[in-house]
Design an enzyme around this catalytic site. Structure first.
Site, PDB file in Angstrom:
ATOM      1  N   GLU A 210      -4.084  34.904  62.656  1.00 54.77           N
ATOM      2  CA  GLU A 210      -4.187  33.695  63.475  1.00 54.77           C
ATOM      3  C   GLU A 210      -3.041  33.740  64.483  1.00 54.77           C
ATOM      4  OE1 GLU A 210      -6.602  31.633  63.537  1.00 54.77           O
ATOM      5  OE2 GLU A 210      -7.674  32.327  61.754  1.00 54.77           O
ATOM      6  N   CYS A 244      -0.056  26.336  68.745  1.00 57.74           N
ATOM      7  CA  CYS A 244      -0.734  27.562  69.191  1.00 57.74           C
ATOM      8  C   CYS A 244      -1.947  27.285  70.066  1.00 57.74           C
ATOM      9  CB  CYS A 244      -1.133  28.418  67.985  1.00 57.74           C
ATOM     10  SG  CYS A 244      -2.266  27.603  66.840  1.00 57.74           S
TER      11      CYS A 244
END
Length: 457
Positions: A210, A244
């Site tokens: 991720e 993010c």
């Protein structure tokens, strides 16, 4: 590092004993995880305040609240997720049953980052538990209070041969990556993700990565500008931009650029006050290194709004910058801070070239009232996931897989997708012994005729 090897060996022993295989066991562990969080709620608020100056609003919204919902969703559906799936068998398999079983990988390694140090350590753990795995968690050394609390909570809740936390710096991470884990789940930067994947490849360990990237927010001329500004400001400056999937840069139609910038200023001040540095609930930058990195970005371009910062507290006001291009430092890597560069476009087709400068972003956001343009963006731009006329909110839907592609990641999780990430779909044919179809064997006189019919030749 003998203690690391010993811990992993103990977890492998427990896993091989089959203790984690039942629904009863997994559900009980998820309930214990939730009780652990409830028991330590005040400690969690305090640790995140110390590490990142997170407000109670942000802790509840982005850390605790998410985890509670994820645990509840998993508990509600776990039994059906675990159940073997029966699939069709072709005519050539007459009499057979074809099944898919959900097999846990075994001992998993979860490496979590500092920006959401509780949520991004425990959200993958929910999937690991649901899938029937054991887990070693390596939290970030940058958020020491939360990492220490995480270790304390896990230690008092679970046996270390089932779930444990191992703290340390880069050398500890490297030592862990040399161990024979059965699965690795990493959340962090693209650069470190490459190292994780390289290490895993040497032992052929499956991975989920991720990562991140430069996630654009595109505002077209027909967008509802005030609403767009509110949702962009919320998504961008939450956690001081250290998210993010925060909008990394804005691509705005030239006709509404000035209007959007003025609206952004209004929304920032409404949410965080005229000078957020003085706002006790405004999140700080995690450490000196990241503070200096962000400060360096402001040496180029023109500051349209904000730019004030306070080194002692590591606070950095929401900032909008103009007059930058893809050669500017701020556009070379993911910003991961409260700086929003604004670029303009005249025709929607132009945004393809911009997005291709930093291919396959983890997220993409598009604001427009035109459904045909919305469909064009979805079909023609490659990105991990995103929203139309909003930011961030796709993460909050447990029915949507969350993950990137290419430089923004490999694999996905959340909800059922977390369970699927931590389980292997094992295919099994249960063949009948009541009869045997002779045409499958080479001595059969009718084999060719039957095969021609089966394969439509």
């Amino acid at each position: 590092m003998n203690s690391i090897e010993s811990t992993i060996q103990k977890q492998k022993t427990l896993f091989k004993a089959g203790k984690t295989m039942t629904h009863t066991f997994r559900a009980h562990q998820l309930q214990r995880l939730k009780q652990m969080l409830k028991r330590h709620e005040s400690d969690i608020y305090e640790a995140l305040k110390q590490d990142l100056n997170k407000s109670s609003y942000e802790v509840l919204l982005t850390e605790l609240g998410y985890l509670y919902n994820e645990i509840d969703e998993t508990l509600q559906h776990l039994q059906s997720w675990m159940a073997p799936e029966k699939v069709k068998s072709p005519t050539s398999h007459k009499g057979a049953k074809s099944m898919v079983y959900k097999q846990p990988y075994g001992v998993s390694l979860i490496i979590s980052p500092w920006n959401y140090p509780l949520q991004l350590a425990l959200a993958p753990l929910i999937g690991a538990i649901a899938g029937g795995n054991t887990a070693v968690i390596k939290p970030s050394e940058f958020t020491s209070h939360t990492s220490q609390l995480l270790e304390t909570m896990i230690e008092e809740t679970f046996e270390d041969q089932y779930i444990t936390v191992i703290q340390g710096e880069k050398d500890v991470s490297e030592a862990l990556l040399d161990q024979p884990f059965d699965y690795i789940f990493f959340t962090g930067s693209t650069q470190v993700g490459k190292i994780v994947m390289e290490k895993a490849s040497k032992q052929l360990i499956p991975v989920t990565l991720e990562l991140g990237g430069k996630s654009p927010v595109i505002v077209d001329e027909d967008a509802k500008i005030q609403l767009a500004a509110r949702r962009i400001a919320w998504g961008k400056f939450m956690n001081a931009g250290q998210t993010c999937v925060a909008p990394d840069y804005a691509l705005v139609h030239r006709n509404v650029k000035d209007q959007l910038i003025e609206a952004l200023k209004t929304e920032i001040e409404t949410m965080y006050s005229e000078n957020p540095i003085q706002n006790e609930d405004y999140t700080k930058i995690v450490n000196e290194s990241h503070f200096e990195r962000l400060s360096d970005y402001l040496k180029e371009g023109r500051i349209l709004y904000g730019g004030q910062k306070e080194q002692a507290s590591h606070k950095f006001n929401p900032t909008i910058v103009d007059d930058i291009d893809w050669q500017s430092k701020v556009m070379q890597d993911e910003i991961f801070g409260p700086i929003l560069p604004v670029l303009s476009f005249d025709y929607l087709e132009e945004v393809v070239d911009h997005v291709e400068q930093a291919r396959n972003p983890l997220a993409l956001y598009y604001f427009s009232e035109n459904s045909k343009k919305q469909d064009w963006v979805i079909k023609n731009l490659s990105f991990g996931g995103g929203c139309i006329n909003d930011t961030i909110m796709h993460l909050a839907n447990p029915h949507l897989p969350f993950g990137g592609l290419g430089t923004s990641g490999i694999g996905s999780y959340h909800g059922v997708h977390s369970f699927e990430t931590f389980t292997h779909r094992k295919s099994v044919v249960k063949q009948t012994t009541k009869f045997d179809l002779s045409f499958r064997y080479p001595h059969s006189k009718i084999a060719e005729k039957v095969f021609n019919k089966l394969f439509n030749k």
